[in-house]
Write an enzyme that holds these catalytic residues in place. Structure first.
Site, PDB file in Angstrom:
ATOM      1  N   ASN A 110      48.134  32.472  -1.271  1.00 27.07           N
ATOM      2  CA  ASN A 110      47.388  33.648  -1.724  1.00 27.07           C
ATOM      3  C   ASN A 110      47.929  33.963  -3.114  1.00 27.07           C
ATOM      4  O   ASN A 110      49.014  34.523  -3.246  1.00 27.07           O
ATOM      5  CB  ASN A 110      47.613  34.813  -0.753  1.00 27.07           C
ATOM      6  CG  ASN A 110      46.985  36.107  -1.253  1.00 27.07           C
ATOM      7  OD1 ASN A 110      46.283  36.120  -2.258  1.00 27.07           O
ATOM      8  ND2 ASN A 110      47.256  37.196  -0.545  1.00 27.07           N
ATOM      9  N   TRP A 111      47.153  33.584  -4.112  1.00 31.42           N
ATOM     10  CA  TRP A 111      47.629  33.777  -5.498  1.00 31.42           C
ATOM     11  C   TRP A 111      47.635  35.242  -5.903  1.00 31.42           C
ATOM     12  O   TRP A 111      48.194  35.605  -6.919  1.00 31.42           O
ATOM     13  CB  TRP A 111      46.746  32.990  -6.467  1.00 31.42           C
ATOM     14  CG  TRP A 111      46.898  31.496  -6.381  1.00 31.42           C
ATOM     15  CD1 TRP A 111      47.710  30.789  -5.545  1.00 31.42           C
ATOM     16  CD2 TRP A 111      46.204  30.516  -7.188  1.00 31.42           C
ATOM     17  NE1 TRP A 111      47.568  29.435  -5.767  1.00 31.42           N
ATOM     18  CE2 TRP A 111      46.644  29.251  -6.773  1.00 31.42           C
ATOM     19  CE3 TRP A 111      45.242  30.606  -8.195  1.00 31.42           C
ATOM     20  CZ2 TRP A 111      46.173  28.059  -7.345  1.00 31.42           C
ATOM     21  CZ3 TRP A 111      44.768  29.429  -8.774  1.00 31.42           C
ATOM     22  CH2 TRP A 111      45.236  28.166  -8.352  1.00 31.42           C
ATOM     23  N   LYS A 112      46.956  36.085  -5.144  1.00 32.40           N
ATOM     24  CA  LYS A 112      46.798  37.505  -5.510  1.00 32.40           C
ATOM     25  C   LYS A 112      46.243  37.586  -6.938  1.00 32.40           C
ATOM     26  O   LYS A 112      45.482  36.700  -7.347  1.00 32.40           O
ATOM     27  CB  LYS A 112      48.117  38.261  -5.311  1.00 32.40           C
ATOM     28  CG  LYS A 112      48.658  38.050  -3.886  1.00 32.40           C
ATOM     29  CD  LYS A 112      49.772  38.971  -3.497  1.00 32.40           C
ATOM     30  CE  LYS A 112      50.217  38.651  -2.069  1.00 32.40           C
ATOM     31  NZ  LYS A 112      51.285  39.504  -1.583  1.00 32.40           N
ATOM     32  N   GLU A 138      47.459  44.679   1.392  1.00 31.12           N
ATOM     33  CA  GLU A 138      47.282  45.305   0.077  1.00 31.12           C
ATOM     34  C   GLU A 138      45.892  45.936  -0.032  1.00 31.12           C
ATOM     35  O   GLU A 138      45.724  46.988  -0.644  1.00 31.12           O
ATOM     36  CB  GLU A 138      47.529  44.262  -1.029  1.00 31.12           C
ATOM     37  CG  GLU A 138      49.022  43.967  -1.154  1.00 31.12           C
ATOM     38  CD  GLU A 138      49.362  42.580  -1.652  1.00 31.12           C
ATOM     39  OE1 GLU A 138      48.488  41.893  -2.216  1.00 31.12           O
ATOM     40  OE2 GLU A 138      50.530  42.175  -1.462  1.00 31.12           O
ATOM     41  N   GLU A 180      51.215  39.299   9.092  1.00 32.07           N
ATOM     42  CA  GLU A 180      51.950  39.603   7.871  1.00 32.07           C
ATOM     43  C   GLU A 180      52.567  40.992   7.980  1.00 32.07           C
ATOM     44  O   GLU A 180      51.907  41.994   7.653  1.00 32.07           O
ATOM     45  CB  GLU A 180      51.012  39.570   6.661  1.00 32.07           C
ATOM     46  CG  GLU A 180      50.402  38.210   6.395  1.00 32.07           C
ATOM     47  CD  GLU A 180      50.087  38.024   4.910  1.00 32.07           C
ATOM     48  OE1 GLU A 180      50.440  36.975   4.380  1.00 32.07           O
ATOM     49  OE2 GLU A 180      49.524  38.945   4.289  1.00 32.07           O
ATOM     50  N   GLY A 207      56.423  40.303  -0.197  1.00 29.19           N
ATOM     51  CA  GLY A 207      56.920  40.481  -1.558  1.00 29.19           C
ATOM     52  C   GLY A 207      58.291  41.123  -1.641  1.00 29.19           C
ATOM     53  O   GLY A 207      58.709  41.571  -2.707  1.00 29.19           O
ATOM     54  N   SER A 264      57.204  36.699   2.538  1.00 32.50           N
ATOM     55  CA  SER A 264      58.426  36.106   1.976  1.00 32.50           C
ATOM     56  C   SER A 264      58.748  34.728   2.539  1.00 32.50           C
ATOM     57  O   SER A 264      59.918  34.392   2.739  1.00 32.50           O
ATOM     58  CB  SER A 264      59.621  37.061   2.143  1.00 32.50           C
ATOM     59  OG  SER A 264      59.380  38.267   1.428  1.00 32.50           O
ATOM     60  N   GLY A 300      52.508  34.037  -0.527  1.00 38.31           N
ATOM     61  CA  GLY A 300      52.217  34.777  -1.745  1.00 38.31           C
ATOM     62  C   GLY A 300      52.988  34.210  -2.925  1.00 38.31           C
ATOM     63  O   GLY A 300      52.629  33.184  -3.497  1.00 38.31           O
ATOM     64  N   GLY A 301      54.076  34.867  -3.285  1.00 36.79           N
ATOM     65  CA  GLY A 301      54.838  34.498  -4.483  1.00 36.79           C
ATOM     66  C   GLY A 301      55.149  33.014  -4.606  1.00 36.79           C
ATOM     67  O   GLY A 301      54.989  32.416  -5.681  1.00 36.79           O
TER      68      GLY A 301
HETATM   69  P1  13P Z   1      54.843  36.962  -0.312  1.00 32.61           P
HETATM   70  O1  13P Z   1      54.905  35.521   0.155  1.00 32.61           O
HETATM   71  O2  13P Z   1      54.927  37.091  -1.799  1.00 32.61           O
HETATM   72  O3  13P Z   1      55.792  37.825   0.440  1.00 32.61           O
HETATM   73  O4  13P Z   1      53.359  37.490   0.048  1.00 32.61           O
HETATM   74  C1  13P Z   1      52.857  37.263   1.321  1.00 32.61           C
HETATM   75  C2  13P Z   1      51.420  37.605   1.332  1.00 32.61           C
HETATM   76  O5  13P Z   1      51.037  38.748   1.140  1.00 32.61           O
HETATM   77  C3  13P Z   1      50.458  36.524   1.539  1.00 32.61           C
HETATM   78  O6  13P Z   1      49.177  36.996   1.769  1.00 32.61           O
END
Ligand code: 13P
Length: 250
Positions: A10-12, A98, A164, A170, A202, A223-224
């Site tokens: 998920n690149w956000k 989010e 999640e 994050g 994470s 995510g990250g």
């Molecule tokens: P992180 O991996 O940055 O914690 O984010 C997880 C996430 O929200 C994936 O959708």
């Protein structure tokens, strides 16, 4: 476990044409040979065309991060499931925390988005998860059950569930494999069919193997670490290793 593992990025709201191109090139090179794992990246809307062109014919699938619950009409700023489907989109994330927290998406709206995605032939990745406050109050199961029960799940239509925990997103503080497994097992019992349940929050190359070794964790939503090619590839390899060790063990 007969369920194919899935690792989705998920690149956000990150990326640029140049950065995406470098990332996709590195991912395509790095995931070669990990066929036992399904991989996908979920990019921001303006880049979906770029992603679809680069990934055409490859083993890396792609998706969007949001979709309208409506088919079409006067909904300024929204993108329909049919629009995504028209140029080959496979996955769409719905109900990410989010969006629930920052954009006020209710359980009912998330359920409508889930249904709209499936009507158009997309595979929704439905996110559920509790806040730290809810966990500390012992309400984790109550919260994820409420979020899941709001959605009508047809066992025959493709879908993915992502657990999640909000406190793990994050923050660098992932749920322990045992904590995640407990919630995954709870969710799995509520599901009508053989849906995949992936973990997000994470996930890094260093903790992925322990998470993916759990019997009810079918992969990850990243995510990250999905923005860094070597980290994402490391996570995909951990999923491939978990799949291989399972085959030896069964
Ligand atoms: P992180 O991996 O940055 O914690 O984010 C997880 C996430 O929200 C994936 O959708």
């Amino acid at each position: 476990m007969s369920r194919n593992r899935l690792v989705a990025g998920n690149w956000k709201m990150h990326g640029s044409r140049a950065a995406n191109q470098a990332l996709l090139d590195a991912l395509l090179a790095g995931i070669a040979g990990t066929n036992a794992v399904e991989c996908a990246v979920c990019a921001p809307f303006p880049y979906l065309q770029q992603v679809s062109e680069r990934l055409k014919g490859s083993a890396l699938a792609w998706g969007a991060q949001n979709v309208s619950e409506h088919e079409q009409g006067a909904f300024t700023g929204e993108v329909s499931a049919a629009m995504l489907r028209e140029f080959g989109c496979r996955y769409v994330i719905v109900g990410h925390s989010e969006r629930r927290q920052l954009y006020g998406e209710s359980d009912a709206r998330v359920a409508a988005k889930f249904a709209a995605a499936q009507r158009a032939g997309l595979t929704p990745i439905l996110c559920v998860g509790e806040t730290l406050e809810a966990r500390e109050a012992g309400r984790t199961e109550e919260v994820v059950a409420r979020q899941l029960d709001a959605v009508a799940i047809d066992p025959k239509a493709p879908a993915v569930l992502a657990y999640e925990p909000v406190w793990a997103i994050g923050t660098g503080r992932n749920a322990s494999p045992e904590q995640a497994q407990a919630v995954h097992a709870f969710l799995r019992k509520k599901l009508p069919g053989e849906m995949r349940v992936v973990y997000g929050g994470s996930v890094k190359a260093q903790n992925a193997a322990a998470l993916f070794a759990m019997p009810d964790i079918d992969g990850g939503l990243i995510g990250g670490a999905s923005l860094l090619a070597q980290d994402f590839i490391g996570i995909v390899k951990a999923a491939a290793a978990a799949a291989a060790s399972e085959r030896v063990g069964t």
